[in-house]
Design a protein around this motif. Sequence first.
Motif, short mmCIF file in Angstrom:
data_model
loop_
_atom_site.label_atom_id
_atom_site.label_comp_id
_atom_site.label_asym_id
_atom_site.label_seq_id
_atom_site.Cartn_x
_atom_site.Cartn_y
_atom_site.Cartn_z
N VAL A 119 -33.41 -10.17 -39.32
CA VAL A 119 -33.29 -11.57 -38.93
C VAL A 119 -32.59 -12.38 -40.01
O VAL A 119 -32.06 -13.47 -39.74
N ALA A 120 -32.53 -11.83 -41.22
CA ALA A 120 -31.88 -12.55 -42.33
C ALA A 120 -30.41 -12.81 -42.08
O ALA A 120 -29.81 -13.66 -42.74
N VAL A 121 -29.78 -12.12 -41.12
CA VAL A 121 -28.37 -12.38 -40.84
C VAL A 121 -28.16 -13.78 -40.29
O VAL A 121 -27.07 -14.35 -40.42
N PRO A 128 -36.27 -20.13 -31.42
CA PRO A 128 -36.03 -18.76 -31.86
C PRO A 128 -34.54 -18.43 -31.92
O PRO A 128 -33.74 -19.03 -31.19
N MET A 129 -34.18 -17.49 -32.78
CA MET A 129 -32.80 -17.11 -32.97
C MET A 129 -32.39 -16.11 -31.88
O MET A 129 -33.14 -15.20 -31.55
N HIS A 130 -31.19 -16.29 -31.36
CA HIS A 130 -30.68 -15.46 -30.27
C HIS A 130 -29.45 -14.67 -30.73
O HIS A 130 -28.74 -15.09 -31.64
N ASN A 236 -32.15 -8.16 -31.20
CA ASN A 236 -33.36 -8.61 -31.89
C ASN A 236 -34.57 -7.83 -31.41
O ASN A 236 -34.75 -7.63 -30.20
N VAL A 237 -35.41 -7.42 -32.33
CA VAL A 237 -36.70 -6.81 -31.96
C VAL A 237 -37.79 -7.44 -32.83
O VAL A 237 -37.64 -7.57 -34.04
N THR A 277 -37.17 -14.67 -33.97
CA THR A 277 -36.15 -14.47 -32.95
C THR A 277 -36.72 -14.42 -31.54
O THR A 277 -37.91 -14.20 -31.34
N SER A 278 -35.84 -14.58 -30.60
CA SER A 278 -36.12 -14.21 -29.22
C SER A 278 -35.79 -12.73 -29.07
O SER A 278 -34.71 -12.28 -29.45
#
Length: 340
Positions: A119-121, A128-130, A236-237, A277-278
């Motif tokens: 998720v750091a990217v 949430p990040m998509h 994403n997981v 994230t999502s």
Amino acid sequence: MPLHLVTGGAGFIGSHLTDRLLAAGHDVVVFDNLDGGKRENVPDGAILVVGSIADRKTVDELFAHHAFDSVFHLAAFAAEGISHAVKAHNYEVNVIGSTHLINAALRTKVRYFSYASSVAVYGTGRVPMHEDDHPQPADSYGNAKLTIERELAITAHLQNLPFTALRMHNVYGERQNMADPLRNAVAIFLNQIMRGEPITVYGDGSQLRSFTYVNDIIGCFLDAADNPRHWNRAINVGNQKPCTVLEMAHAVRDAMGVPDHPIHHLAAREEVHAAYTSSELARLLLGGWEDTPLAEGLAATATWAKTHGPVQPRSTLSLETEPDTQPEWYTTATSRTEKP
């Protein structure tokens, strides 16, 4: 039977993946430098080769001796918060080391390359990040992870090495390295409790994260490898229910049966405040899973930690900048560590 390489397979997530691959009837070679990993984490039936992905000669020899069907690349320098202060080490391992593996996979006609991203990217941005968000890493670790994602996309297009990048976040569970003082908050808190030390939280603990129980998402690596129609993308997981770091600290205390254990607030540090994230795409493409409630996952992890017992924090890292630039949080985190 296909032979797979799991880099970092003596570590936390890598050893769980090795378990799953063996249970599915596959043969596995584990490649690990044993800095954070342990021999006892490598399950019976897997072959352990000790070495660093940053050592090109060792990587080339590994691929020359084994005909790998697939590479599952989980080995990394993963202390995100300190990555900007150890830039050379971060990029040597996470970029150059990963590139050694990609080149070796190309030369030996590996069928598929699985990459443990982060998720750091994303850096800062909406939550949430998509997957369709524009990545803007906020630290050197995230920058390295994104660099290899992009390199894999180029390699897939120009040299036909299929890949999947799984963007994980805040994974916890049995076999976490509790000796590392710089990453894995759940493991750090568990060890602090067992050592009779206060839990240390940066700032007011309002940072938002989703903590992901390892057994929930480890199957995504196998599912992605078995679904060519979903290759050549980042997915994403992770758990989709966020909580604050302070809430997680309270939950760890409860899981350990010490609800009144002291919590010490350190000075705030520079970090992304909200990062989760999502994972709707993963649940659609790779098969759905139920998120293990935090209390349940922590209870299982606490049981393992109590069996394992407290450990002396240790670190091999030295900052690549002058000592007077060391941040307070780093000094505090490493003040009780020993050098191996």
